[in-house]
Design an enzyme around this catalytic site. Structure first.
Site, PDB file in Angstrom:
ATOM      1  N   PHE A 387     -36.217 -46.879  52.438  1.00 41.99           N
ATOM      2  CA  PHE A 387     -37.286 -47.652  53.057  1.00 41.99           C
ATOM      3  C   PHE A 387     -38.318 -46.692  53.647  1.00 41.99           C
ATOM      4  O   PHE A 387     -38.004 -45.870  54.514  1.00 41.99           O
ATOM      5  CB  PHE A 387     -36.737 -48.548  54.167  1.00 41.99           C
ATOM      6  N   GLU A 388     -39.543 -46.817  53.175  1.00 45.51           N
ATOM      7  CA  GLU A 388     -40.634 -45.989  53.668  1.00 45.51           C
ATOM      8  C   GLU A 388     -41.741 -46.898  54.178  1.00 45.51           C
ATOM      9  O   GLU A 388     -41.530 -48.094  54.390  1.00 45.51           O
ATOM     10  CB  GLU A 388     -41.116 -45.062  52.542  1.00 45.51           C
ATOM     11  N   GLY A 389     -42.925 -46.334  54.374  1.00 40.44           N
ATOM     12  CA  GLY A 389     -44.035 -47.145  54.853  1.00 40.44           C
ATOM     13  C   GLY A 389     -43.677 -47.844  56.150  1.00 40.44           C
ATOM     14  O   GLY A 389     -43.102 -47.258  57.062  1.00 40.44           O
TER      15      GLY A 389
END
Length: 601
Positions: A387-389
């Site tokens: 999970f990024e952003g």
């Protein structure tokens, strides 16, 4: 007009008809009759079903049989109608049945050519079977089956929907599949695969006589099994006309339980991401061409249908973008070959463009159902969370990493625990957060006073803490990062061994967090930690030369060559290295892979 309940007259009329038997049911299905509903147990998600206004999803609880059931939620002027069109024969009798839970739940059939039928329950706090029947008209060749709730009554659930009667059209049910050869067997799962059957659109897997799941391709990993136990499996092929006879039986005995720890990894492991769903300048690498040095292969990426849906899809790179991409059958066969060689193949969720925000319980349940579907379809060993952003961020009042309150974090933890429980001890769970999601929590976690900092700072900490006993590997991305303060009170920047030493020392030593300075974030075990690095200068900011990689490993595993940073221990059991990516490493003549091989032998 009040639309929160059906009109009283309609309800009384329906009840009277049912009491007087005016909606007569056909006689018991003949031996030649088939169950014509496809995916009636919702084990394949919403395949073959269509729900209005995106009102439907599949959940893992409550279920009547198998591992999934339908959950549909009326909202506004939508009654959460879920339908499937089925081929039938003219002038023939059919029995429609389904199990439901909830208030004012309807089951029926339209387009019968005679009198369309429905049945309903006013209140079903537990699973209740609804049954009705009809006879088709002289020219009817298909009918539409439906389920729906009622306005303002909340979600309803359905499972095990069936329509029995003669199959329609000229299409015939497929032939029985061959007995499924047994693949990888663990303490909680058995992998099966079999030759495709002509004319089949899907397959059903039976475990000890009961239908366990349906799949769209000729392979499945049956999960949730008990250690050291013998199971018997058969498979059938299905299409629009019905279901084939069962295959010959095969028996497999699960292995003994591992008792925890890290499932099936060597003492030192090399982890890499394989660009499976997209093309870029690194070129496409076939699964079969991944060198044996790679112990964990993360398929990049499974992505959501929308940021908050929780519905994850994995689509392989199209031939138009990746001309040398293998077929689905060859891809799955190569996965099984890697697993037979002791490698772990995971689906990685997220990535740079795949924002996932599980803001609701419905999104959480959709995440569990859709990720399970991907794992089962490809026979994978587990899940990587990338999970990024803004997928994870902290509410300002979320100041205790042991008891998080931010919904996207609470729901993610719940989803991952559900997946771990479903697949058992051998399920491989890894995470690849960026440094500001983890180490920057040292300074900013949960203060509510970000001082210009992002509320993502430290947002992975409650997830890591909650899953610390189930987590196989944490490989923080020590790249694409700004300066981070280490335990020495100094800022460390990317590009050299010093950054990796300081960041890894924090994970293996533990550290206080700004929001809760009296309670340190606990250290991870060395076998749970791999160092994340870019494979080449093309792969991301923060590349370090092979000599700097070796320097970082010497310091952390042997206590030598630490430069000006004094570590808080020496960890010869450090699991290894992770890189973005296998494709970029191949593009760079496999320099990263060779550095790992040379160091760990």
């Amino acid at each position: 007009m009040d639309r929160s309940r059906p009109r009283l007259a309609a309800l009384l009329t329906a009840a009277a008809l049912a009491a007087t038997g005016m909606t007569a049911l056909p006689s018991a299905a003949r031996a030649a009759d088939a169950d014509l509903v496809r995916n009636g147990g919702f084990e394949a998600g919403l395949d073959n079903w269509s729900c209005t206004a995106d009102s439907g999803t599949t959940v893992t609880t409550p279920v009547r049989t198998g591992t999934s059931a339908l959950q549909a939620t009326p909202a506004g002027s939508d009654n959460a109608r879920c339908t499937q069109t089925v081929a039938v024969q003219p002038d023939s009798s059919y029995t429609l049945s389904g199990w439901v839970r909830g208030s004012y739940v309807y089951l029926g059939a339209d387009g019968t050519g005679t009198t369309d039928v429905s049945t309903w329950t006013q209140s079903a706090p537990d699973w209740q079977q609804l049954t009705t029947g009809f006879r088709t008209g002289p020219s009817t060749t298909e009918v539409t089956l439906y389920l729906h709730g009622w306005y303002g009554t909340g979600a309803y659930h359905a499972d095990d929907v069936s329509l029995t009667g003669p199959a329609g059209g000229t299409e015939q049910p497929p032939a029985a599949p061959e007995a499924p050869p047994v693949g990888t067997v663990t303490s909680s799962s058995v992998a099966l695969s079999w030759p495709a059957v002509a004319g089949a659109t899907g397959y059903a897997v039976y475990r000890d006589g009961a239908k366990d799941r349906t799949v769209s391709s000729p392979s499945a990993t049956v999960t949730g099994l008990s250690p050291d136990t013998a199971y018997t499996f058969r498979v059938t092929a299905v299409n629009r006309a019905g279901e084939s006879p069962k295959s010959a039986a095969v028996t497999a005995t699960t292995t003994s339980g591992t008792g925890g720890g890290t499932p099936g990894l060597p003492p030192h492991a090399l982890v890499g991401y394989l660009h499976s769903s997209f093309a870029n300048g690194s070129g496409y690498t076939r699964m079969a061409d991944v060198p044996d040095s790679w112990d964990v292969i993360d398929l990049a990426f499974g992505e959501p249908t929308s940021a908050t849906s929780g519905d994850i899809r994995f689509t392989r790179c199209p031939v138009a973008d990746c001309p040398n991409a293998e077929s689905d059958a060859d891809f799955k066969a190569a996965i099984r070959a890697k697993q037979a060689a002791g490698k772990k193949v995971l689906i990685s969720i997220g990535g740079q463009n795949g924002q996932v925000r599980l803001t609701t319980a419905a999104a959480r349940d959709a995440f569990v159902a859709s990720v399970s579907k991907i794992i089962d379809e490809y026979g994978l060993d587990g899940l990587d969370i990338d999970f990024e952003g803004h997928s994870l961020s902290l509410d300002a009042d979320d100041t205790d990493f042991r008891h998080p309150t931010t919904p996207v974090i609470v729901n993610l933890v719940s989803a991952l625990k559900s997946l771990k429980a479903r697949y058992g001890d051998d399920f491989v769970l890894t995470m690849a957060p960026e440094t500001f999601f983890v180490q920057m929590g040292y300074q900013y976690y949960g203060t509510g006073q970000w001082g210009g900092q992002d509320p993502r700072c430290g947002a992975y900490l409650p997830v890591i803490y909650a899953l610390r006993d189930a987590l196989t590997l944490l490989h923080v991305q020590d790249y694409n990062s700004g300066p981070i303060m280490g335990l020495d009170g100094q800022y460390h920047s990317m590009g050299g061994a010093d950054f990796h030493i300081a960041m890894t020392d924090m994970l293996l030593t533990g550290f206080p967090v700004a929001g809760d300075p009296d309670e340190a974030f606990p250290p991870l075990r060395p076998d749970q930690v791999a160092i994340g690095m870019p494979a080449s200068t093309n792969a991301g900011n923060g590349w370090v030369s092979p000599s700097e990689v070796t320097t970082a490993l010497d310091c952390l595993t042997r206590g030598s060559d630490c430069g000006g940073y004094a570590t808080h221990g020496t960890w010869p059991g450090l699991r290894g290295l992770m890189t973005w990516s296998i494709n970029w490493d191949r593009y760079g003549n496999r320099e990263f892979q060779h550095t790992f091989d040379d160091y760990f032998g």
